[in-house]
Design a protein around this motif. Structure first.
Motif, short mmCIF file in Angstrom:
data_model
loop_
_atom_site.label_atom_id
_atom_site.label_comp_id
_atom_site.label_asym_id
_atom_site.label_seq_id
_atom_site.Cartn_x
_atom_site.Cartn_y
_atom_site.Cartn_z
N ALA A 166 -8.87 6.24 32.42
CA ALA A 166 -9.21 6.68 33.78
C ALA A 166 -7.96 6.77 34.65
O ALA A 166 -7.77 7.75 35.38
N ASN A 167 -7.09 5.77 34.56
CA ASN A 167 -5.85 5.78 35.33
C ASN A 167 -4.98 6.97 34.92
O ASN A 167 -4.39 7.63 35.77
N SER A 168 -4.90 7.24 33.62
CA SER A 168 -4.09 8.35 33.13
C SER A 168 -4.62 9.69 33.66
O SER A 168 -3.83 10.56 34.03
N PHE A 169 -5.93 9.84 33.69
CA PHE A 169 -6.54 11.07 34.17
C PHE A 169 -6.27 11.28 35.66
O PHE A 169 -5.74 12.33 36.06
N ILE A 170 -6.61 10.30 36.48
CA ILE A 170 -6.49 10.49 37.93
C ILE A 170 -5.04 10.44 38.43
O ILE A 170 -4.73 11.03 39.46
N GLU A 171 -4.16 9.79 37.67
CA GLU A 171 -2.74 9.75 38.07
C GLU A 171 -2.13 11.14 38.02
O GLU A 171 -1.21 11.45 38.76
N SER A 172 -2.64 12.00 37.15
CA SER A 172 -2.13 13.38 37.05
C SER A 172 -2.64 14.28 38.17
O SER A 172 -2.19 15.42 38.28
N ILE A 173 -3.56 13.77 38.97
CA ILE A 173 -4.15 14.59 40.04
C ILE A 173 -3.74 14.07 41.42
O ILE A 173 -3.24 14.81 42.25
N VAL A 186 -2.94 14.58 30.20
CA VAL A 186 -2.91 16.04 30.10
C VAL A 186 -4.26 16.64 30.51
O VAL A 186 -4.31 17.68 31.15
N LEU A 187 -5.34 15.95 30.18
CA LEU A 187 -6.66 16.39 30.64
C LEU A 187 -6.72 16.38 32.17
O LEU A 187 -7.20 17.33 32.80
N GLY A 188 -6.20 15.33 32.78
CA GLY A 188 -6.13 15.24 34.24
C GLY A 188 -5.23 16.32 34.82
O GLY A 188 -5.52 16.89 35.88
N ALA A 189 -4.13 16.61 34.12
CA ALA A 189 -3.22 17.67 34.57
C ALA A 189 -3.94 19.01 34.58
O ALA A 189 -3.77 19.82 35.50
N GLY A 190 -4.77 19.24 33.56
CA GLY A 190 -5.55 20.48 33.52
C GLY A 190 -6.52 20.57 34.69
O GLY A 190 -6.70 21.63 35.30
N PHE A 191 -7.11 19.44 35.05
CA PHE A 191 -8.01 19.41 36.20
C PHE A 191 -7.22 19.65 37.49
O PHE A 191 -7.67 20.38 38.38
N ALA A 196 1.34 24.08 40.01
CA ALA A 196 1.31 25.04 38.89
C ALA A 196 0.05 25.89 38.96
O ALA A 196 0.09 27.10 38.74
N GLY A 197 -1.07 25.27 39.28
CA GLY A 197 -2.31 26.03 39.43
C GLY A 197 -2.27 26.95 40.63
O GLY A 197 -2.70 28.11 40.56
N MET A 198 -1.75 26.45 41.73
CA MET A 198 -1.67 27.26 42.95
C MET A 198 -0.79 28.49 42.72
O MET A 198 -1.08 29.56 43.22
N LEU A 199 0.25 28.34 41.90
CA LEU A 199 1.16 29.45 41.61
C LEU A 199 0.68 30.31 40.44
O LEU A 199 1.38 31.23 40.02
N SER A 200 -0.49 29.97 39.89
CA SER A 200 -1.08 30.69 38.74
C SER A 200 -0.15 30.75 37.54
O SER A 200 -0.03 31.77 36.86
N MET A 201 0.50 29.64 37.26
CA MET A 201 1.36 29.54 36.08
C MET A 201 0.50 29.75 34.83
O MET A 201 -0.68 29.40 34.82
N ALA A 202 1.07 30.30 33.78
CA ALA A 202 0.33 30.49 32.52
C ALA A 202 -0.17 29.12 32.04
O ALA A 202 0.61 28.18 31.91
#
Length: 193
Positions: A26-33, A66-71, A129-135
């Motif tokens: 859980a910490n790994s997921f939310i730390e990426s967000i 990485v899952l959190g990063a995707g979110f 990265a999402g805001m800039l629409s990175m691949a």
């Protein structure tokens, strides 16, 4: 004052808890967000407590980070205007986002690797990265490599250092804790302007 040694003993008790892998995930997921507490804070004591599970813990931290990063990427891509931008403004992070944009312009995909491996706030770069629409696929692959290297390195060092390193850490934990706290206060005072 032995505040940090008592805190360390409590963290080691938590690291042995049967739900510790769930908390690490859980910490790994939310730390990426958005979460400010680095994964290493949980990963290191868990690996010291159970060195035979070091690689499992590192893999768990990598996968969920990485899952959190995707979110985070999706939030930046799909919900920037209605949710993320107002949150960034309320937190006073506009300058950090502008800096992240400048780094993306200068270094491209490599900025994701740098942010995923170093103490630079990874969360700022996942959303940007999402805001800039990175691949998306290169974003995920570079995140996987950077996060994996970082977490497997931390787990490996804890496993390798083991009992000897823990004994030295316990011996100096209060001094190190106070030095880190003082350094954080000094850094804050110097950088707040």
């Amino acid at each position: 004052m032995k505040i940090f040694s008592r805190l360390y003993q409590q963290v080691m008790i938590w690291a042995l808890h049967r739900h510790a892998p769930v908390y690490l995930s859980a910490n790994s997921f939310i730390e990426s967000i958005f979460w400010p507490i680095p994964v290493d804070v949980m990963l290191a004591p868990m690996t010291l407590a159970k060195p035979q599970r070091a690689w499992f813990y590192a893999a768990l931290a990598t996968f969920f980070s990485v899952l959190g990063a995707g979110f985070g990427y999706w939030l930046g891509y799909a919900l920037w205007d209605p949710i993320v931008a107002p949150f960034i403004t309320s937190m006073g992070y506009e300058e950090k986002i502008e800096l992240a944009k400048a780094w993306f312009n200068e270094w491209g995909i490599w900025v994701i690797f740098i942010a995923s491996f170093t103490p630079i706030p990874y969360k700022v770069f996942t959303v940007t990265a999402g805001m800039l629409s990175m691949a998306f696929l290169p974003f995920v692959l570079v995140s996987l490599v950077g996060r994996g290297l970082r977490f497997f390195l931390v787990a490996g060092l804890m496993k390798w250092g083991g009992v000897k390193m823990e004994a030295k850490l316990i011996r100096y934990i209060d001094i190190l804790g106070w030095l880190c706290l003082i350094a954080a206060v000094v850094a804050y005072l110097l950088l707040r302007n």
